[in-house]
Design an enzyme around this catalytic site. Structure first.
Site, mmCIF file in Angstrom:
data_model
loop_
_atom_site.group_PDB
_atom_site.id
_atom_site.type_symbol
_atom_site.label_atom_id
_atom_site.label_comp_id
_atom_site.label_asym_id
_atom_site.label_seq_id
_atom_site.Cartn_x
_atom_site.Cartn_y
_atom_site.Cartn_z
ATOM 1 N N ASN A 39 -0.152 -3.240 -11.975
ATOM 2 C CA ASN A 39 0.548 -3.726 -10.781
ATOM 3 C C ASN A 39 1.907 -3.074 -10.544
ATOM 4 O OD1 ASN A 39 -1.555 -5.450 -10.220
ATOM 5 N ND2 ASN A 39 -0.671 -7.136 -11.403
ATOM 6 N N LYS A 41 4.890 -0.113 -10.020
ATOM 7 C CA LYS A 41 5.040 1.090 -9.191
ATOM 8 C C LYS A 41 4.904 2.354 -10.039
ATOM 9 C CE LYS A 41 8.537 3.483 -6.413
ATOM 10 N NZ LYS A 41 7.618 4.104 -5.460
ATOM 11 N N LYS A 43 1.842 4.646 -9.860
ATOM 12 C CA LYS A 43 0.489 5.183 -10.052
ATOM 13 C C LYS A 43 0.251 6.433 -9.195
ATOM 14 C CE LYS A 43 -0.997 1.058 -8.934
ATOM 15 N NZ LYS A 43 0.282 0.321 -8.989
ATOM 16 N N THR A 44 0.465 6.282 -7.898
ATOM 17 C CA THR A 44 0.233 7.428 -7.009
ATOM 18 C C THR A 44 1.228 8.540 -7.299
ATOM 19 O OG1 THR A 44 -0.734 6.048 -5.291
ATOM 20 C CG2 THR A 44 0.180 8.155 -4.580
ATOM 21 N N THR A 45 2.476 8.158 -7.541
ATOM 22 C CA THR A 45 3.487 9.192 -7.779
ATOM 23 C C THR A 45 3.230 9.929 -9.100
ATOM 24 O OG1 THR A 45 4.943 7.357 -8.412
ATOM 25 C CG2 THR A 45 5.368 8.399 -6.306
ATOM 26 N N ARG A 53 2.434 19.807 -11.036
ATOM 27 C CA ARG A 53 2.374 20.519 -12.313
ATOM 28 C C ARG A 53 1.218 21.523 -12.315
ATOM 29 N NH1 ARG A 53 2.677 16.829 -17.562
ATOM 30 N NH2 ARG A 53 4.901 17.087 -17.223
ATOM 31 N N PHE A 93 -8.853 2.560 9.657
ATOM 32 C CA PHE A 93 -9.208 1.819 8.450
ATOM 33 C C PHE A 93 -8.064 0.918 8.006
ATOM 34 C CE2 PHE A 93 -9.690 0.806 4.068
ATOM 35 C CZ PHE A 93 -11.045 0.679 3.885
ATOM 36 N N TRP A 95 -7.516 -3.007 5.726
ATOM 37 C CA TRP A 95 -8.223 -4.078 5.023
ATOM 38 C C TRP A 95 -8.460 -5.245 5.969
ATOM 39 C CZ3 TRP A 95 -10.087 -2.021 1.016
ATOM 40 C CH2 TRP A 95 -9.356 -1.082 0.301
ATOM 41 N N GLU A 130 -6.175 5.598 -5.172
ATOM 42 C CA GLU A 130 -6.580 4.255 -4.687
ATOM 43 C C GLU A 130 -8.097 4.069 -4.680
ATOM 44 O OE1 GLU A 130 -3.849 2.792 -4.567
ATOM 45 O OE2 GLU A 130 -2.371 4.156 -3.730
HETATM 46 P P1 ATP Z 1 3.769 4.653 -5.803
HETATM 47 O O1 ATP Z 1 2.988 5.175 -4.613
HETATM 48 O O2 ATP Z 1 5.181 4.362 -5.420
HETATM 49 O O3 ATP Z 1 3.597 5.455 -7.036
HETATM 50 P P2 ATP Z 1 1.773 2.813 -6.714
HETATM 51 O O4 ATP Z 1 0.773 3.833 -6.366
HETATM 52 O O5 ATP Z 1 1.936 2.456 -8.151
HETATM 53 O O6 ATP Z 1 3.187 3.199 -6.118
HETATM 54 P P3 ATP Z 1 0.348 0.922 -5.008
HETATM 55 O O7 ATP Z 1 -0.289 -0.264 -5.611
HETATM 56 O O8 ATP Z 1 -0.541 2.057 -4.588
HETATM 57 O O9 ATP Z 1 1.516 1.430 -5.969
HETATM 58 O O10 ATP Z 1 1.205 0.426 -3.798
HETATM 59 C C1 ATP Z 1 1.627 1.236 -2.790
HETATM 60 C C2 ATP Z 1 2.968 0.803 -2.246
HETATM 61 O O11 ATP Z 1 3.411 -0.436 -2.753
HETATM 62 C C3 ATP Z 1 4.087 1.776 -2.568
HETATM 63 O O12 ATP Z 1 4.934 1.805 -1.462
HETATM 64 C C4 ATP Z 1 4.776 1.164 -3.745
HETATM 65 O O13 ATP Z 1 6.140 1.524 -3.841
HETATM 66 C C5 ATP Z 1 4.623 -0.298 -3.477
HETATM 67 N N1 ATP Z 1 4.541 -1.059 -4.736
HETATM 68 C C6 ATP Z 1 4.080 -0.624 -5.921
HETATM 69 N N2 ATP Z 1 4.155 -1.589 -6.866
HETATM 70 C C7 ATP Z 1 4.694 -2.669 -6.251
HETATM 71 C C8 ATP Z 1 5.050 -3.999 -6.674
HETATM 72 N N3 ATP Z 1 4.872 -4.390 -7.939
HETATM 73 N N4 ATP Z 1 5.575 -4.849 -5.749
HETATM 74 C C9 ATP Z 1 5.764 -4.449 -4.476
HETATM 75 N N5 ATP Z 1 5.452 -3.217 -4.010
HETATM 76 C C10 ATP Z 1 4.930 -2.340 -4.879
HETATM 77 MG MG MG Z 2 -0.823 3.996 -5.126
#
Ligand code: ATP
Ligand code: MG
Length: 198
Positions: A39, A41, A43-45, A53, A93, A95, A130
């Protein structure tokens, strides 16, 4: 003081020999399967950092992003401008839509590209951002994803991201990292920031 220093040096020597031994034992060279889930922040970054890289070493990279209605994110803009294969769901698209047929068609279009890349040995790295939601909501059959991952070229690495990753995918992966949300600015009322969150 001197004794402390010698003791520290000795313990570092022991540590180094243990690490050296483990490095010596890691001899396998192959494409790896990595999952970023949880949960928190990042994952995508983390996935996009690995894309940079790989590109920096002249590797061929493909990215598919299964996201809801947040178009023109920074990574898409950047990578498309650098001619990297990057596919995301078309507009429409979300949800929230009750139009499952339309959503399924959008997911299938992106999945088709992912499958093509997973079967193409010229791709060194394939990122499926995702994707965990796609199997959770049955837009992509889990078994089909697993079969494509298992039959991909030996040298090809893959990265999957998304919360609530299916256990079968985690079993299959070589590396699984769970991002833990110790704190997030959103909970303090900070909205998603351009260039940081998307
Ligand atoms: P990022 O894209 O910043 O690496 P993520 O891929 O880990 O984040 P996702 O679950 O894909 O996170 O969520 C996408 C969006 O929600 C991003 O804008 C991210 O900053 C935000 N986000 C991630 N984790 C949280 C959290 N725990 N609470 C609120 N917002 C979040
Ligand atoms: Mg993400």
């Amino acid at each position: 003081m001197r004794a402390d220093y010698e003791e520290h040096k000795q313990s570092q020597r022991v540590l180094k020999s243990l690490v050296d031994e483990r490095v010596k034992q890691a001899t396998i060279s192959k494409g790896v399967m990595i999952i970023y889930t949880g949960n928190g922040k990042g994952k995508t970054t983390a996935a996009m950092g690995t894309v940079i890289r790989a590109i920096g070493h002249g590797k061929k990279v493909g990215v598919v992003q299964f996201i809801k209605g947040k178009w023109e994110n920074g990574e898409y803009n950047f990578l498309k401008a650098h001619n990297i294969d990057f596919f995301m769901m078309g507009t429409g698209f979300t949800w929230e839509t009750q139009d499952r047929e339309k959503d399924t068609a959008a997911a299938e279009m992106v999945w088709k590209e992912a499958k093509r890349m997973l079967a193409d040995p010229t791709y060194d790295l394939v990122v499926m951002d995702e994707i965990t939601y796609m199997t959770a909501y049955h837009y992509i059959p889990l078994q089909e994803l697993i079969a494509s991952l298992q039959s991909r070229p030996e040298s090809q690495s893959v990265i999957l991201t998304g919360r609530d990753c299916h256990k079968k995918l985690m079993v299959l992966a070589d590396t699984v990292t769970e991002m833990v949300a110790l704190k997030h600015g959103f909970d303090q009322g900070i909205k998603a920031q351009k260039g940081i969150d998307w």
